[in-house]
Design a protein around this motif. Structure first.
Motif, PDB file in Angstrom:
ATOM      1  N   LEU A 159       0.844  -1.190   0.000  1.00 50.59           N
ATOM      2  CA  LEU A 159       0.000   0.000   0.000  1.00 50.59           C
ATOM      3  C   LEU A 159       0.877   1.237   0.000  1.00 50.59           C
ATOM      4  O   LEU A 159       1.537   1.510   0.992  1.00 50.59           O
ATOM      5  CB  LEU A 159      -0.913   0.002   1.225  1.00 50.59           C
ATOM      6  CG  LEU A 159      -1.648  -1.314   1.525  1.00 50.59           C
ATOM      7  CD1 LEU A 159      -2.384  -1.202   2.838  1.00 50.59           C
ATOM      8  CD2 LEU A 159      -2.612  -1.643   0.407  1.00 50.59           C
ATOM      9  N   SER A 160       0.874   1.980  -1.083  1.00 58.40           N
ATOM     10  CA  SER A 160       1.741   3.143  -1.162  1.00 58.40           C
ATOM     11  C   SER A 160       1.213   4.080  -2.230  1.00 58.40           C
ATOM     12  O   SER A 160       0.570   3.666  -3.196  1.00 58.40           O
ATOM     13  CB  SER A 160       3.180   2.721  -1.490  1.00 58.40           C
ATOM     14  OG  SER A 160       3.993   3.858  -1.694  1.00 58.40           O
ATOM     15  N   LEU A 161       1.487   5.356  -2.046  1.00 56.53           N
ATOM     16  CA  LEU A 161       1.117   6.339  -3.070  1.00 56.53           C
ATOM     17  C   LEU A 161       1.811   6.051  -4.402  1.00 56.53           C
ATOM     18  O   LEU A 161       1.326   6.463  -5.451  1.00 56.53           O
ATOM     19  CB  LEU A 161       1.476   7.745  -2.583  1.00 56.53           C
ATOM     20  CG  LEU A 161       0.569   8.343  -1.505  1.00 56.53           C
ATOM     21  CD1 LEU A 161       1.083   9.719  -1.095  1.00 56.53           C
ATOM     22  CD2 LEU A 161      -0.864   8.449  -1.996  1.00 56.53           C
ATOM     23  N   SER A 162       2.936   5.337  -4.331  1.00 63.28           N
ATOM     24  CA  SER A 162       3.628   5.009  -5.573  1.00 63.28           C
ATOM     25  C   SER A 162       2.817   4.058  -6.450  1.00 63.28           C
ATOM     26  O   SER A 162       3.106   3.910  -7.637  1.00 63.28           O
ATOM     27  CB  SER A 162       4.985   4.381  -5.252  1.00 63.28           C
ATOM     28  OG  SER A 162       4.818   3.188  -4.506  1.00 63.28           O
ATOM     29  N   ALA A 174      -3.239   6.750   2.940  1.00 61.29           N
ATOM     30  CA  ALA A 174      -3.454   7.631   1.794  1.00 61.29           C
ATOM     31  C   ALA A 174      -3.818   6.815   0.554  1.00 61.29           C
ATOM     32  O   ALA A 174      -4.739   7.172  -0.203  1.00 61.29           O
ATOM     33  CB  ALA A 174      -2.193   8.462   1.536  1.00 61.29           C
ATOM     34  N   TYR A 175      -3.109   5.717   0.343  1.00 58.76           N
ATOM     35  CA  TYR A 175      -3.417   4.848  -0.798  1.00 58.76           C
ATOM     36  C   TYR A 175      -4.847   4.314  -0.689  1.00 58.76           C
ATOM     37  O   TYR A 175      -5.593   4.300  -1.677  1.00 58.76           O
ATOM     38  CB  TYR A 175      -2.424   3.688  -0.846  1.00 58.76           C
ATOM     39  CG  TYR A 175      -2.746   2.655  -1.892  1.00 58.76           C
ATOM     40  CD1 TYR A 175      -2.324   2.805  -3.207  1.00 58.76           C
ATOM     41  CD2 TYR A 175      -3.483   1.514  -1.562  1.00 58.76           C
ATOM     42  CE1 TYR A 175      -2.628   1.850  -4.168  1.00 58.76           C
ATOM     43  CE2 TYR A 175      -3.790   0.560  -2.514  1.00 58.76           C
ATOM     44  CZ  TYR A 175      -3.361   0.729  -3.809  1.00 58.76           C
ATOM     45  OH  TYR A 175      -3.673  -0.216  -4.754  1.00 58.76           O
ATOM     46  N   HIS A 180      -5.558  14.591  -5.928  1.00 57.67           N
ATOM     47  CA  HIS A 180      -4.493  15.473  -5.440  1.00 57.67           C
ATOM     48  C   HIS A 180      -3.985  14.936  -4.119  1.00 57.67           C
ATOM     49  O   HIS A 180      -4.764  14.506  -3.249  1.00 57.67           O
ATOM     50  CB  HIS A 180      -5.008  16.904  -5.247  1.00 57.67           C
ATOM     51  CG  HIS A 180      -4.053  17.768  -4.471  1.00 57.67           C
ATOM     52  ND1 HIS A 180      -2.918  18.299  -5.022  1.00 57.67           N
ATOM     53  CD2 HIS A 180      -4.076  18.160  -3.166  1.00 57.67           C
ATOM     54  CE1 HIS A 180      -2.268  19.000  -4.102  1.00 57.67           C
ATOM     55  NE2 HIS A 180      -2.962  18.936  -2.966  1.00 57.67           N
ATOM     56  N   ALA A 181      -2.660  14.961  -3.950  1.00 58.65           N
ATOM     57  CA  ALA A 181      -2.036  14.583  -2.677  1.00 58.65           C
ATOM     58  C   ALA A 181      -0.751  15.386  -2.517  1.00 58.65           C
ATOM     59  O   ALA A 181       0.164  15.266  -3.327  1.00 58.65           O
ATOM     60  CB  ALA A 181      -1.743  13.080  -2.644  1.00 58.65           C
ATOM     61  N   GLY A 182      -0.706  16.205  -1.488  1.00 59.45           N
ATOM     62  CA  GLY A 182       0.467  17.037  -1.244  1.00 59.45           C
ATOM     63  C   GLY A 182       0.642  17.315   0.230  1.00 59.45           C
ATOM     64  O   GLY A 182      -0.285  17.164   1.030  1.00 59.45           O
ATOM     65  N   ILE A 183       1.837  17.721   0.599  1.00 62.96           N
ATOM     66  CA  ILE A 183       2.165  17.995   1.996  1.00 62.96           C
ATOM     67  C   ILE A 183       2.303  19.501   2.200  1.00 62.96           C
ATOM     68  O   ILE A 183       3.028  20.172   1.465  1.00 62.96           O
ATOM     69  CB  ILE A 183       3.472  17.285   2.401  1.00 62.96           C
ATOM     70  CG1 ILE A 183       3.319  15.777   2.246  1.00 62.96           C
ATOM     71  CG2 ILE A 183       3.852  17.638   3.836  1.00 62.96           C
ATOM     72  CD1 ILE A 183       4.585  15.011   2.551  1.00 62.96           C
TER      73      ILE A 183
END
Length: 334
Positions: free
Chosen positions: A207-210, A245-246, A268-271
């Motif tokens: 499980l990862s944003l990648s 997040a994933y 969208h996903a940002g810090i």
């Protein structure tokens, strides 16, 4: 004396009165009678400390009065020797009774503490088991729900294209095979996690944003144009945050495919300021109450994941204006 444990106060009072009767009958004055000590002990053992001390003082005073009044012994001997020994006997009887009571109370308290500790351990074990069941149910829902939605949609596309568009049928079958293979891989990985002692690295590999691009490709295969703006990288996130997040993006895209009747979606996903901000919006039909407003397992699972990590999740929807999922999670956990 046989009733001193059942009726300690009554026996103490009767014993003191018996001493008074002894003196009023002009018997030879004595210092301390053994029954008085036994009664004082039992009263102190029963927790009647004020009664014990008060009775001892009264008996001592009356005894000294009659012995001095009798004049058979020197006052110096009575006050300097007899009084000390009598007071010591009174104190010993009361102290011994109090000590026995204290030990009994301590044993009772220790037994109660042991019982409460055992009950607390049982409650904690039950809570851990319940939490683990909820976690597994979320994982199974997220893993299988998304894959089954893609497979169902692609199977429908393939069924409609049979005999007309062989290329479309082939593409649909390829996507079904890819989705099912990915789902089986995740299920095998979940089994490995459950059997291993540490799942940090395994969780990040699953499980990862990648891996969001795979979700995007599946949505595109379902005819939905998805644009992404993901500036957060897995290395900037704690492993549980990366996995959550994933899952949020996965469930949101699944809802778009299954419910939204949309043609476009944005991810969208940002810090910003140490917080991971996630948003998934679409141009679907929306609703007055919003997708998942009735508390479906998918929306409930997303909210629970985010809340457990100290974040928040909100949804917005209106008829004809699409649906939006927005989540905020601390990027790094303490």
């Amino acid at each position: 004396m046989l009733l001193r444990r059942r009726m300690p106060r009554t026996v103490l009072v009767l014993t003191v009165l018996g001493m008074f009767a002894y003196y009023t009958l002009d018997y030879p004055p004595i210092g301390v009678a053994v029954p008085v000590l036994a009664a004082l002990f039992s009263a102190a053992e029963a927790g009647l400390m004020l009664w014990s001390v008060g009775s001892a003082f009264v008996v001592f005073a009356v005894s000294m009065f009659y012995r001095v009044y009798d004049g058979g012994e020197a006052i110096g001997f009575l006050l300097g020797y007899e009084s000390v020994s009598n007071i010591a006997l009174f104190a010993a009887a009361i102290a011994l009774g109090h000590s026995v009571r204290a030990r009994r109370l301590r044993a009772t308290q220790q037994a109660e503490i042991a019982r409460l500790t055992e009950a607390q351990i049982a409650r904690e074990a039950d809570s851990r088991m319940r939490s683990e069941r909820e976690r597994l149910s979320r994982e199974l829902h997220d893993t299988l729900g998304h894959t089954m939605s893609v497979i169902s949609l692609q199977a429908g596309v393939g069924a409609e294209a049979v005999g007309h568009y062989d290329r479309t049928v082939s593409d649909a079958l390829d996507r079904i095979r890819t989705a099912s293979t990915r789902s089986l891989q995740e299920l095998r990985s979940m089994v490995r996690i459950l059997r291993s002692t540490s799942d940090r690295n395994e969780t990040r590999s699953i499980l990862s944003l990648s891996a969001v691009q795979e979700l995007v490709d599946a949505a595109k295969g379902a005819g939905i144009e998805v644009t992404t703006d993901i500036t957060a990288t897995p290395s900037e996130l704690s492993a549980p945050v990366d996995a959550a997040a994933y899952r949020v993006i996965q469930e949101s895209i699944t809802n778009v495919i299954r419910h939204a009747d949309a043609t476009r979606a944005q991810v969208h996903a940002g810090i910003h300021d140490g917080q991971l901000h996630i948003s998934v919006t679409d141009n679907g039909r929306g609703s007055a109450t919003g997708i998942g407003a009735k508390g479906g397992y998918g929306m409930a699972g997303m909210s629970e994941r985010v809340r457990l990590l100290g974040g928040s999740l909100t949804t917005r929807s209106s008829a004809g204006a699409g649906f939006a999922v927005e989540a905020t999670i601390p990027a790094r956990l303490p």
